[in-house]
Design an enzyme around this catalytic site. Structure first.
Site, PDB file in Angstrom:
ATOM      1  N   GLY A 113       0.859  -1.185   0.000  1.00  0.00           N
ATOM      2  CA  GLY A 113       0.000   0.000   0.000  1.00  0.00           C
ATOM      3  C   GLY A 113       0.889   1.227   0.000  1.00  0.00           C
ATOM      4  O   GLY A 113       1.841   1.306  -0.773  1.00  0.00           O
ATOM      5  N   SER A 140       5.724  -5.358  -1.301  1.00  0.00           N
ATOM      6  CA  SER A 140       5.636  -3.943  -1.654  1.00  0.00           C
ATOM      7  C   SER A 140       6.051  -3.075  -0.458  1.00  0.00           C
ATOM      8  O   SER A 140       7.193  -3.149  -0.016  1.00  0.00           O
ATOM      9  CB  SER A 140       4.230  -3.614  -2.158  1.00  0.00           C
ATOM     10  OG  SER A 140       4.177  -2.335  -2.735  1.00  0.00           O
ATOM     11  N   ALA A 141       5.158  -2.286   0.101  1.00  0.00           N
ATOM     12  CA  ALA A 141       5.504  -1.446   1.251  1.00  0.00           C
ATOM     13  C   ALA A 141       6.025  -2.284   2.421  1.00  0.00           C
ATOM     14  O   ALA A 141       6.927  -1.866   3.153  1.00  0.00           O
ATOM     15  CB  ALA A 141       4.291  -0.640   1.696  1.00  0.00           C
ATOM     16  N   HIS A 182       8.721  -3.361  -6.887  1.00  0.00           N
ATOM     17  CA  HIS A 182       8.065  -3.042  -8.168  1.00  0.00           C
ATOM     18  C   HIS A 182       9.066  -2.449  -9.159  1.00  0.00           C
ATOM     19  O   HIS A 182       8.690  -1.642 -10.019  1.00  0.00           O
ATOM     20  CB  HIS A 182       6.927  -2.026  -7.985  1.00  0.00           C
ATOM     21  CG  HIS A 182       5.820  -2.479  -7.085  1.00  0.00           C
ATOM     22  ND1 HIS A 182       4.815  -3.328  -7.497  1.00  0.00           N
ATOM     23  CD2 HIS A 182       5.556  -2.183  -5.786  1.00  0.00           C
ATOM     24  CE1 HIS A 182       3.979  -3.527  -6.494  1.00  0.00           C
ATOM     25  NE2 HIS A 182       4.402  -2.856  -5.444  1.00  0.00           N
ATOM     26  N   GLU A 242       8.733  -7.197 -10.126  1.00  0.00           N
ATOM     27  CA  GLU A 242       7.528  -7.931  -9.752  1.00  0.00           C
ATOM     28  C   GLU A 242       7.701  -9.408 -10.113  1.00  0.00           C
ATOM     29  O   GLU A 242       8.222  -9.740 -11.177  1.00  0.00           O
ATOM     30  CB  GLU A 242       6.310  -7.328 -10.446  1.00  0.00           C
ATOM     31  CG  GLU A 242       5.991  -5.935  -9.948  1.00  0.00           C
ATOM     32  CD  GLU A 242       4.687  -5.386 -10.497  1.00  0.00           C
ATOM     33  OE1 GLU A 242       4.137  -6.014 -11.420  1.00  0.00           O
ATOM     34  OE2 GLU A 242       4.229  -4.354  -9.990  1.00  0.00           O
TER      35      GLU A 242
END
Length: 237
Positions: free
Chosen positions: A92, A124-125, A161, A196
């Site tokens: 997020g 991700s985060a 990413h 990714e």
């Protein structure tokens, strides 16, 4: 006891279902553990309850409990090792995630839990905060955390990413140009860009790349990394 940390670049690869590409890595990383404390604080446009349910649906083999639903999240993290639980941190907005972790005084409990041997999984985060700081996140700074300092499971920066694609007609900076801005000002700090479908795995004091390739940025150099590469040099400064 050494840290056991899985850092996925993303929750999806291409058009796959949510966590589909990561699920084999996640279950292998968990080993026999199936009880998860999920940290949804990177979610901003999704409620934390809905976020937790999304992860539960993607991992039906596990019992997923949102940390936000517990009366004492610090105590829950402190007891995670004894209860044979894992800590999972979703993606997020990295700034919102880190600000909330500081606000709730959860940074030290997470570090202590992982130092005990509690498995940690992020995407991700949730992977970005595994580096020394979040200064190489792709996210917009929608909120100001008290510090950019992160969990520092690895002694480098992470860029999930990672892609250097530039759409035709787009005149903004590419990812490489953005990361070059960081490395010009911080020439001795490595940045690991993970594409990714890829992940960094830290276990038994060894850091390796899983999945697709990635890129190491250091100073004015750019070096490709590939599945199975030993990246343990980035565990220590």
């Amino acid at each position: 006891m050494s840290a056991h940390v899985l850092m996925l670049s993303s929750s999806r690869a291409g058009e796959e279902e949510y966590l589909a590409h990561g699920k084999p890595h996640i279950l292998a990383h968990l080993d026999t553990i199936r009880d998860i404390l999920f940290i949804p604080y990177a979610g901003v446009t999704i409620s934390w309850d809905d976020y937790t349910q999304t992860v539960q649906a993607a991992l039906p083999e596990c019992t997923v409990t949102g940390l936000h639903t517990l009366a004492d999240p610090v105590l829950a993290l402190n007891n995670a090792y004894e209860k044979k639980q894992a800590v999972v941190v979703g993606g997020g907005n990295t700034f919102h995630l880190l600000a909330t972790l500081y606000q709730l005084a959860l940074m030290s409990p997470i570090k202590q839990a992982v130092a005990k041997g509690v498995p940690y999984i992020g995407w991700s985060a949730g992977s970005n905060i595994c580096g020394t700081t979040i200064r190489t996140t792709n996210d917009m700074p929608i909120i100001e955390p008290p510090s950019f300092d992160a969990l520092a499971f690895v002694q480098c920066q992470i860029n999930p990413h990672y892609s250097n694609y530039q759409p035709p007609g787009f005149n903004g900076e590419t990812r490489d140009q953005r990361l070059a801005e960081f490395t010009v000002l911080n020439p001795h700090t490595p940045v690991l860009g993970i594409r990714e479908g890829s992940a960094l795995l830290l276990t038994q004091d060894t850091l390796t790349l899983k999945g697709k390739s990635g890129v190491i940025f250091l100073g004015d150099t750019r070096k490709d990394m590939y599945e199975g590469d030993d990246l343990s040099q980035f565990l220590h400064q």
